[in-house]
Design a protein around this motif. Structure first.
Motif, PDB file in Angstrom:
ATOM      1  N   ALA A   1      50.395  13.210  14.038  1.00  0.00           N
ATOM      2  CA  ALA A   1      49.816  12.706  12.400  1.00  0.00           C
ATOM      3  C   ALA A   1      50.878  12.916  11.601  1.00  0.00           C
ATOM      4  O   ALA A   1      51.310  12.528  10.919  1.00  0.00           O
ATOM      5  CB  ALA A   1      48.696  13.072  12.407  1.00  0.00           C
ATOM      6  N   MET A   2      51.412  14.632  11.609  1.00  0.00           N
ATOM      7  CA  MET A   2      51.637  14.855  10.477  1.00  0.00           C
ATOM      8  C   MET A   2      53.455  14.172  10.685  1.00  0.00           C
ATOM      9  O   MET A   2      54.268  14.163  10.123  1.00  0.00           O
ATOM     10  CB  MET A   2      52.477  16.671  10.981  1.00  0.00           C
ATOM     11  N   ARG A   3      54.186  14.313  12.196  1.00  0.00           N
ATOM     12  CA  ARG A   3      55.674  13.380  11.871  1.00  0.00           C
ATOM     13  C   ARG A   3      55.702  12.297  11.170  1.00  0.00           C
ATOM     14  O   ARG A   3      56.619  11.910  10.847  1.00  0.00           O
ATOM     15  CB  ARG A   3      55.872  13.519  13.864  1.00  0.00           C
TER      16      ARG A   3
ATOM     17  N   VAL B   1      48.903  -0.145   9.149  1.00  0.00           N
ATOM     18  CA  VAL B   1      48.229  -0.507   7.689  1.00  0.00           C
ATOM     19  C   VAL B   1      48.739   0.465   6.863  1.00  0.00           C
ATOM     20  O   VAL B   1      48.733  -0.244   5.549  1.00  0.00           O
ATOM     21  CB  VAL B   1      46.860  -0.625   8.337  1.00  0.00           C
ATOM     22  N   ILE B   2      48.277   1.120   6.348  1.00  0.00           N
ATOM     23  CA  ILE B   2      48.676   2.006   4.736  1.00  0.00           C
ATOM     24  C   ILE B   2      50.049   1.889   4.520  1.00  0.00           C
ATOM     25  O   ILE B   2      49.817   1.154   3.548  1.00  0.00           O
ATOM     26  CB  ILE B   2      48.891   3.726   5.343  1.00  0.00           C
ATOM     27  N   TRP B   3      51.199   1.277   5.514  1.00  0.00           N
ATOM     28  CA  TRP B   3      52.418   1.165   5.046  1.00  0.00           C
ATOM     29  C   TRP B   3      52.012   0.023   4.429  1.00  0.00           C
ATOM     30  O   TRP B   3      53.331  -0.757   3.093  1.00  0.00           O
ATOM     31  CB  TRP B   3      53.010   1.381   5.843  1.00  0.00           C
TER      32      TRP B   3
ATOM     33  N   VAL C   1      56.189   8.763   4.846  1.00  0.00           N
ATOM     34  CA  VAL C   1      57.015   9.995   3.089  1.00  0.00           C
ATOM     35  C   VAL C   1      58.132   9.685   3.092  1.00  0.00           C
ATOM     36  O   VAL C   1      59.027   9.749   1.504  1.00  0.00           O
ATOM     37  CB  VAL C   1      56.316  11.085   3.107  1.00  0.00           C
ATOM     38  N   ARG C   2      59.355  10.126   4.244  1.00  0.00           N
ATOM     39  CA  ARG C   2      60.778   9.852   4.171  1.00  0.00           C
ATOM     40  C   ARG C   2      61.353   8.619   4.168  1.00  0.00           C
ATOM     41  O   ARG C   2      62.618   8.085   4.235  1.00  0.00           O
ATOM     42  CB  ARG C   2      60.829  10.979   4.869  1.00  0.00           C
ATOM     43  N   ASN C   3      60.385   7.547   3.527  1.00  0.00           N
ATOM     44  CA  ASN C   3      61.358   5.894   4.311  1.00  0.00           C
ATOM     45  C   ASN C   3      61.421   5.730   5.457  1.00  0.00           C
ATOM     46  O   ASN C   3      62.410   4.857   5.337  1.00  0.00           O
ATOM     47  CB  ASN C   3      61.909   5.993   2.801  1.00  0.00           C
ATOM     48  N   LYS C   4      61.140   6.403   6.234  1.00  0.00           N
ATOM     49  CA  LYS C   4      62.270   6.149   8.297  1.00  0.00           C
ATOM     50  C   LYS C   4      60.878   5.838   8.980  1.00  0.00           C
ATOM     51  O   LYS C   4      60.979   5.484  10.044  1.00  0.00           O
ATOM     52  CB  LYS C   4      62.807   7.944   8.282  1.00  0.00           C
TER      53      LYS C   4
END
Length: 135
Positions: free
Chosen positions: A84-86, A32-34, A92-95
């Motif tokens: 969540a961190m992963r 959803v964020i993405w 953020v890395r667009n992966k």
């Protein structure tokens, strides 16, 4: 003082909104964020998380070191914080690959005015995921 980097903002959002939903639920919230950030040209994912009234975890207060400590001090929450961190780093890395194409979500026991303008994409546990209806 801890700086709220984009990764931390996204991670805290995923933890606060979905740590009781497991990794699958957090990936849906991340989707959803993405997808929302993609539809709002010029808005990055952290800014999307921090938009007023967008994610309930940000409505009242800004997170602090105490909030991060809360997620990392409880064993179950610490595990979800790590997941969540992963996910946040992938984003953020667009992966990151969205698992659903939704731009909104709410708990199944919640009624919001915006829901009438949306179509349901999926129900997962106690959350319903939505996308703007296309006429």
């Amino acid at each position: 003082m801890t700086t709220l980097t984009p990764v931390i903002v996204i991670c805290l959002t995923l933890c606060a909104e979905g740590r009781d939903q497991g990794e699958a639920g957090m990936r849906r919230i991340a989707s959803v964020i993405w997808c929302s950030a993609e539809t709002h040209t010029g808005v990055d994912m952290a800014a999307e998380c921090l938009q007023r009234n967008r994610y309930s975890c940000w409505n009242k207060t800004q997170p602090s070191v105490a909030l991060m400590h809360q997620f990392t001090s409880n064993t179950a929450d610490a595990q979800m914080y790590g997941i969540a961190m992963r996910i946040a780093r992938e984003m953020v890395r667009n992966k990151f690959a969205p698992v659903i194409e939704a731009t909104h979500y709410a708990r199944t026991d919640c009624q919001k005015a915006w829901m009438s303008r949306m179509r349901i994409v999926e129900t997962f546990r106690d959350h319903v995921f939505y996308r703007v209806q296309v006429s």
